[in-house]
Write a protein that holds these residues in place. Structure first.
Motif, PDB file in Angstrom:
ATOM      1  N   THR A  93      53.399  97.489 -28.750  1.00 12.84           N
ATOM      2  CA  THR A  93      53.791  96.153 -29.071  1.00 12.84           C
ATOM      3  C   THR A  93      53.528  94.764 -27.384  1.00 12.84           C
ATOM      4  O   THR A  93      53.566  93.571 -28.111  1.00 12.84           O
ATOM      5  CB  THR A  93      55.069  96.017 -29.707  1.00 12.84           C
ATOM      6  OG1 THR A  93      55.529  96.685 -30.493  1.00 12.84           O
ATOM      7  CG2 THR A  93      55.392  94.000 -29.108  1.00 12.84           C
ATOM      8  N   ALA A  94      53.329  95.681 -26.658  1.00 13.41           N
ATOM      9  CA  ALA A  94      53.542  94.652 -25.415  1.00 13.41           C
ATOM     10  C   ALA A  94      51.830  94.222 -24.835  1.00 13.41           C
ATOM     11  O   ALA A  94      51.781  93.408 -24.024  1.00 13.41           O
ATOM     12  CB  ALA A  94      54.393  95.594 -24.226  1.00 13.41           C
ATOM     13  N   GLY A  95      51.047  95.560 -25.859  1.00 13.50           N
ATOM     14  CA  GLY A  95      49.377  94.638 -25.579  1.00 13.50           C
ATOM     15  C   GLY A  95      48.916  96.023 -25.007  1.00 13.50           C
ATOM     16  O   GLY A  95      47.598  95.906 -25.245  1.00 13.50           O
ATOM     17  N   LEU A  96      49.956  96.908 -24.688  1.00 18.74           N
ATOM     18  CA  LEU A  96      48.390  98.568 -24.188  1.00 18.74           C
ATOM     19  C   LEU A  96      48.378  98.994 -25.881  1.00 18.74           C
ATOM     20  O   LEU A  96      48.810  98.914 -26.793  1.00 18.74           O
ATOM     21  CB  LEU A  96      49.446  99.215 -23.500  1.00 18.74           C
ATOM     22  CG  LEU A  96      50.067  98.968 -22.138  1.00 18.74           C
ATOM     23  CD1 LEU A  96      51.761 100.168 -21.852  1.00 18.74           C
ATOM     24  CD2 LEU A  96      49.002  98.516 -21.098  1.00 18.74           C
ATOM     25  N   SER A  97      46.769  99.595 -25.332  1.00 20.18           N
ATOM     26  CA  SER A  97      46.335 100.772 -26.697  1.00 20.18           C
ATOM     27  C   SER A  97      47.651 101.511 -27.123  1.00 20.18           C
ATOM     28  O   SER A  97      48.165 101.960 -26.111  1.00 20.18           O
ATOM     29  CB  SER A  97      45.508 100.917 -25.890  1.00 20.18           C
ATOM     30  OG  SER A  97      44.989 101.869 -25.090  1.00 20.18           O
ATOM     31  N   SER A 137      50.927  94.997 -14.316  1.00 17.53           N
ATOM     32  CA  SER A 137      49.706  94.471 -14.056  1.00 17.53           C
ATOM     33  C   SER A 137      48.440  94.991 -15.487  1.00 17.53           C
ATOM     34  O   SER A 137      46.940  94.372 -15.663  1.00 17.53           O
ATOM     35  CB  SER A 137      48.978  94.558 -12.874  1.00 17.53           C
ATOM     36  OG  SER A 137      49.001  96.923 -13.174  1.00 17.53           O
ATOM     37  N   ARG A 138      48.849  95.776 -16.367  1.00 21.47           N
ATOM     38  CA  ARG A 138      47.897  96.270 -17.321  1.00 21.47           C
ATOM     39  C   ARG A 138      48.300  95.665 -18.348  1.00 21.47           C
ATOM     40  O   ARG A 138      47.042  95.379 -19.317  1.00 21.47           O
ATOM     41  CB  ARG A 138      48.398  97.468 -17.467  1.00 21.47           C
ATOM     42  CG  ARG A 138      48.232  98.532 -16.380  1.00 21.47           C
ATOM     43  CD  ARG A 138      46.746  99.184 -15.406  1.00 21.47           C
ATOM     44  NE  ARG A 138      45.827  99.282 -16.697  1.00 21.47           N
ATOM     45  CZ  ARG A 138      45.333  98.962 -16.738  1.00 21.47           C
ATOM     46  NH1 ARG A 138      44.238  98.548 -15.923  1.00 21.47           N
ATOM     47  NH2 ARG A 138      43.434  99.840 -17.968  1.00 21.47           N
ATOM     48  N   LEU A 139      48.977  94.651 -18.735  1.00 17.70           N
ATOM     49  CA  LEU A 139      48.946  94.154 -20.242  1.00 17.70           C
ATOM     50  C   LEU A 139      48.289  92.646 -19.828  1.00 17.70           C
ATOM     51  O   LEU A 139      47.466  92.368 -18.993  1.00 17.70           O
ATOM     52  CB  LEU A 139      50.056  93.285 -20.172  1.00 17.70           C
ATOM     53  CG  LEU A 139      51.754  94.131 -19.621  1.00 17.70           C
ATOM     54  CD1 LEU A 139      52.802  93.740 -19.615  1.00 17.70           C
ATOM     55  CD2 LEU A 139      51.831  95.409 -21.241  1.00 17.70           C
ATOM     56  N   MET A 190      59.389 104.495 -27.544  1.00 16.35           N
ATOM     57  CA  MET A 190      58.865 103.941 -26.960  1.00 16.35           C
ATOM     58  C   MET A 190      57.290 103.407 -26.642  1.00 16.35           C
ATOM     59  O   MET A 190      56.949 102.552 -26.096  1.00 16.35           O
ATOM     60  CB  MET A 190      59.656 105.118 -25.554  1.00 16.35           C
ATOM     61  CG  MET A 190      60.611 104.895 -24.969  1.00 16.35           C
ATOM     62  SD  MET A 190      61.497 103.664 -24.516  1.00 16.35           S
ATOM     63  CE  MET A 190      60.360 102.289 -23.664  1.00 16.35           C
ATOM     64  N   LEU A 191      56.664 104.204 -27.461  1.00 17.88           N
ATOM     65  CA  LEU A 191      54.960 104.251 -27.605  1.00 17.88           C
ATOM     66  C   LEU A 191      55.357 102.400 -28.414  1.00 17.88           C
ATOM     67  O   LEU A 191      54.423 101.982 -27.585  1.00 17.88           O
ATOM     68  CB  LEU A 191      54.702 104.996 -28.516  1.00 17.88           C
ATOM     69  CG  LEU A 191      53.692 106.365 -27.887  1.00 17.88           C
ATOM     70  CD1 LEU A 191      53.411 107.285 -29.013  1.00 17.88           C
ATOM     71  CD2 LEU A 191      53.260 106.114 -27.076  1.00 17.88           C
ATOM     72  N   SER A 192      56.188 102.488 -29.710  1.00 16.06           N
ATOM     73  CA  SER A 192      55.930 100.872 -30.271  1.00 16.06           C
ATOM     74  C   SER A 192      56.453  99.679 -28.671  1.00 16.06           C
ATOM     75  O   SER A 192      56.153  98.920 -29.385  1.00 16.06           O
ATOM     76  CB  SER A 192      56.942 101.079 -31.114  1.00 16.06           C
ATOM     77  OG  SER A 192      58.475 101.171 -30.720  1.00 16.06           O
ATOM     78  N   VAL A 193      57.067 100.131 -28.101  1.00 18.50           N
ATOM     79  CA  VAL A 193      57.154  98.996 -27.232  1.00 18.50           C
ATOM     80  C   VAL A 193      56.214  98.638 -26.067  1.00 18.50           C
ATOM     81  O   VAL A 193      56.165  97.554 -26.450  1.00 18.50           O
ATOM     82  CB  VAL A 193      58.660  99.921 -25.900  1.00 18.50           C
ATOM     83  CG1 VAL A 193      58.708  98.911 -25.163  1.00 18.50           C
ATOM     84  CG2 VAL A 193      59.639  99.284 -26.596  1.00 18.50           C
ATOM     85  N   PHE A 194      55.106  99.689 -25.646  1.00 19.45           N
ATOM     86  CA  PHE A 194      54.088  99.967 -25.051  1.00 19.45           C
ATOM     87  C   PHE A 194      53.623  98.547 -25.660  1.00 19.45           C
ATOM     88  O   PHE A 194      52.297  98.534 -24.931  1.00 19.45           O
ATOM     89  CB  PHE A 194      54.151 100.790 -24.443  1.00 19.45           C
ATOM     90  CG  PHE A 194      55.133 101.042 -22.940  1.00 19.45           C
ATOM     91  CD1 PHE A 194      55.159  99.872 -21.839  1.00 19.45           C
ATOM     92  CD2 PHE A 194      55.951 102.083 -23.155  1.00 19.45           C
ATOM     93  CE1 PHE A 194      55.940 100.516 -20.754  1.00 19.45           C
ATOM     94  CE2 PHE A 194      57.135 102.123 -21.795  1.00 19.45           C
ATOM     95  CZ  PHE A 194      57.053 101.416 -21.049  1.00 19.45           C
TER      96      PHE A 194
END
Length: 240
Positions: free
Chosen positions: A141-145, A235-237, A135-139
């Motif tokens: 990859t979406a653009g979050l640190s 909204s954070r992406l 799940m860390l990789s999912v978020f």
């Protein structure tokens, strides 16, 4: 003719022992613990009771699991192994699939919601670590640190646990009643309606929901909340 007490050299001729000592290992102990928890609830889990189901003494279990607390850690991680690791895709669809799967796992194992926070270092179990890394990789990859991805995973998980804990408690109460969910709801409804008579908004809501399928109501509430949580994370992406 051989004597009556002469042993015939065949497994099929030898009387089977009533209780042969089973071959125990951690995997078989944990699997039976999960079955016991599902059937009888967390309050009924004890090493003696589990040993009885396995045809072994509690002392034999302690050779593989040091305590009941450890057993809970292992049981939680075992159940986490039921969660999917979907093929990489769009982050929101993936997060939705995993969140729905976590809810389904908790509703299959209602004891888990209450025990997850009490299960010591269960988060160090291999299944939970694998799920967290995924799940860390999912978020990420979406653009979050990585740091914010960790907060996003915690937020989604906290939402699912919060909603599912109430659902699991309801399912456990219904199971103890020996009635169907609809029968139990109909039995409770008059008392609930009397309780909200002085609260007009609650009275209106209860009146509108009378006769609704509780499982569908729970599913709808879950989907609404999950969408709002994911809206906030979106909204954070970073803008593309």
């Amino acid at each position: 003719m051989p004597a009556d007490d002469q042993q015939i050299p065949s497994v099929w001729a030898r009387p089977r022992r009533e209780r042969e000592q089973p071959v125990l290992n951690r995997e078989s102990i944990v699997a039976e613990a999960v079955r016991l928890l599902d059937e009888e609830g967390a309050d009924n889990l004890s090493m003696r009771r589990l040993g009885s189901r396995l045809g072994a003494g509690a002392t034999s279990l302690y050779r593989h699991v040091a305590s009941k607390d450890e057993l809970f850690e292992l049981a939680v991680d075992e159940v986490y192994g039921e969660l999917p690791l979907p093929d990489a895709g769009e982050w929101r669809a993936t997060a939705t699939e995993v969140a729905r799967a976590l809810r389904a796992v908790i509703l299959r194992h209602p004891w888990m919601a209450a025990k997850l926070g009490e299960a010591g270092l269960a988060y160090l179990g291999p299944n939970m670590l694998r799920q967290s890394e995924y799940m860390l990789s999912v978020f990420e990859t979406a653009g979050l640190s990585l740091e914010e991805a960790d907060q996003a995973v915690s937020t989604v998980t906290a939402f699912v646990l919060g909603v599912s804990t109430s659902e699991a408690a309801w399912l456990s109460m219904v199971a103890r009643s020996g009635q169907s969910a609809r029968e139990w709801a109909e039995r409770l409804w008059p008392a609930a309606e009397r309780a909200v008579q002085d609260y007009p908004r609650l009275r209106a809501l209860y009146a509108a929901q009378r006769g609704d399928d509780a499982s569908k109501t729970g599913q709808d509430a879950f989907e609404y909340g999950l969408e709002r949580v994911l809206d906030g994370l979106q909204s954070r992406l970073p803008e593309k």
